[in-house]
Design an enzyme around this catalytic site. Structure first.
Site, PDB file in Angstrom:
ATOM      1  N   HIS A  41       0.825  -1.209   0.000  1.00  0.00           N
ATOM      2  CA  HIS A  41       0.000   0.000   0.000  1.00  0.00           C
ATOM      3  C   HIS A  41       0.860   1.260   0.000  1.00  0.00           C
ATOM      4  O   HIS A  41       1.636   1.492   0.929  1.00  0.00           O
ATOM      5  CB  HIS A  41      -0.886  -0.034   1.243  1.00  0.00           C
ATOM      6  CG  HIS A  41      -1.875   1.061   1.332  1.00  0.00           C
ATOM      7  ND1 HIS A  41      -1.982   1.875   2.440  1.00  0.00           N
ATOM      8  CD2 HIS A  41      -2.827   1.480   0.466  1.00  0.00           C
ATOM      9  CE1 HIS A  41      -2.960   2.740   2.259  1.00  0.00           C
ATOM     10  NE2 HIS A  41      -3.492   2.526   1.066  1.00  0.00           N
ATOM     11  N   HIS A  83      -1.011  10.799  -2.063  1.00  0.00           N
ATOM     12  CA  HIS A  83      -2.305  10.334  -1.568  1.00  0.00           C
ATOM     13  C   HIS A  83      -3.261  11.465  -1.221  1.00  0.00           C
ATOM     14  O   HIS A  83      -4.369  11.531  -1.751  1.00  0.00           O
ATOM     15  CB  HIS A  83      -2.120   9.439  -0.344  1.00  0.00           C
ATOM     16  CG  HIS A  83      -3.420   8.995   0.250  1.00  0.00           C
ATOM     17  ND1 HIS A  83      -4.050   9.698   1.267  1.00  0.00           N
ATOM     18  CD2 HIS A  83      -4.213   7.937  -0.030  1.00  0.00           C
ATOM     19  CE1 HIS A  83      -5.179   9.089   1.569  1.00  0.00           C
ATOM     20  NE2 HIS A  83      -5.311   8.010   0.816  1.00  0.00           N
TER      21      HIS A  83
END
Length: 290
Positions: A41, A83
């Site tokens: 991730h 992100h």
């Protein structure tokens, strides 16, 4: 200390030292038939600053094939890998560009973002790490012979981001048969974004991030190959309901769940029958599910 804890600790220590020595069994290729796929991730983000090239390399040193990232568009239309829709948490944007609150990605040019330190917040060893462009990120993943789970972030903020993402993927050779069939998934929380990717490149494997109601799953199966939910929202029955349906490529829908960072929950969701697990700690999840 358990064998698993000792192995994970040794891996962390080796990573911090710039190299890693893994037992042969631990270094097996991700995606072996005896467990779900493991996706790093934002790269191996427990061990290096998220979404940086260092995190890609950390995953590679751990023997992890699949990395996940997030893409957004700069003010001048360049795809960057970050992100948050703002830059404050993972860069020094607030210090470098005071007075530019809320430091939204969309309000900065690619050249401005390239000046930012995206590593010091994580640790002094990563001072000077940069926010990579998607092109730079693809080059590193390709160099490492890894695979990519690419998330289109906040597509409602960036009209046309799907087309631009596919353009860069095509320019960098990621839309040839080999990459499309074996090394690329494009996902988003935005159903319309996933639909747009599927409409423009029906051959690309797509994933919808979320947990649609079981009654709504057939509608999603028309345009996505995967339903990728939070692990806190699923059980074995839900996973089975997803996998009973076939997606646009005529194959059963898959389930890749997120973000599982400990051995106990990894074993639990593996028991549900998920196809993949997205995690900040890919070595721990791999060891727990093999």
């Amino acid at each position: 200390m358990s064998v698993r804890t000792a192995t994970a600790s040794a891996a962390v220590a080796a990573l911090l030292g710039g190299c890693v020595l893994l037992p042969a069994a631990q270094a097996q290729a991700v995606g072996a038939k005896d467990g779900p796929l493991v996706f790093a991730h934002r790269g191996a983000s427990a061990y290096a600053p998220e979404n940086t090239l260092a995190a890609v390399d950390a995953a590679d040193r751990l023997g992890i094939d699949w990395v996940e990232n997030d893409v957004q568009l700069t003010k001048d239309g360049v795809l960057v890998v970050v992100h948050d829709t703002t830059l404050g948490r993972t860069t020094d944007a607030e210090q470098v560009f005071p007075g530019r609150a809320p430091w939204a990605v969309k309000d900065f040019t690619a050249a401005e973002i390239a000046k930012l330190d995206a590593g010091s917040w994580f640790g002094a060893a990563y001072a000077g790490a940069r926010v990579p462009t998607l092109t730079q990120y693809l080059h590193r993943v390709e160099r490492n012979r890894q695979k990519l789970l690419l998330e289109i972030k906040s597509p409602e903020t960036y009209p046309g981001i799907e087309k631009e993402t596919l353009r860069i993927l095509r320019e960098e050779g990621w839309l040839d048969r080999g990459h499309v069939k074996h090394r690329l998934i494009v996902q988003s929380f935005g159903a319309e974004s996933v639909k747009a990717v599927h409409a423009q490149r029906p051959d690309v494997v797509t994933g919808f991030l979320g947990t649609p109601a079981v009654a709504d799953l057939p509608a999603y199966a028309a345009f996505t190959d995967q339903i990728n939910p939070s692990y806190t929202t699923i059980g074995a029955d839900y996973v089975a309901a997803v996998q009973k349906l076939k997606g646009p490529h005529g194959k059963p829908l898959q389930v890749n769940t997120w973000t599982v960072n400990d051995a106990a929950n990894a074993a639990k969701v593996a028991g549900f029958g998920v196809d993949g697990i997205i995690t900040n700690n890919p070595d721990i999840v791999r060891d727990a599910t093999r």
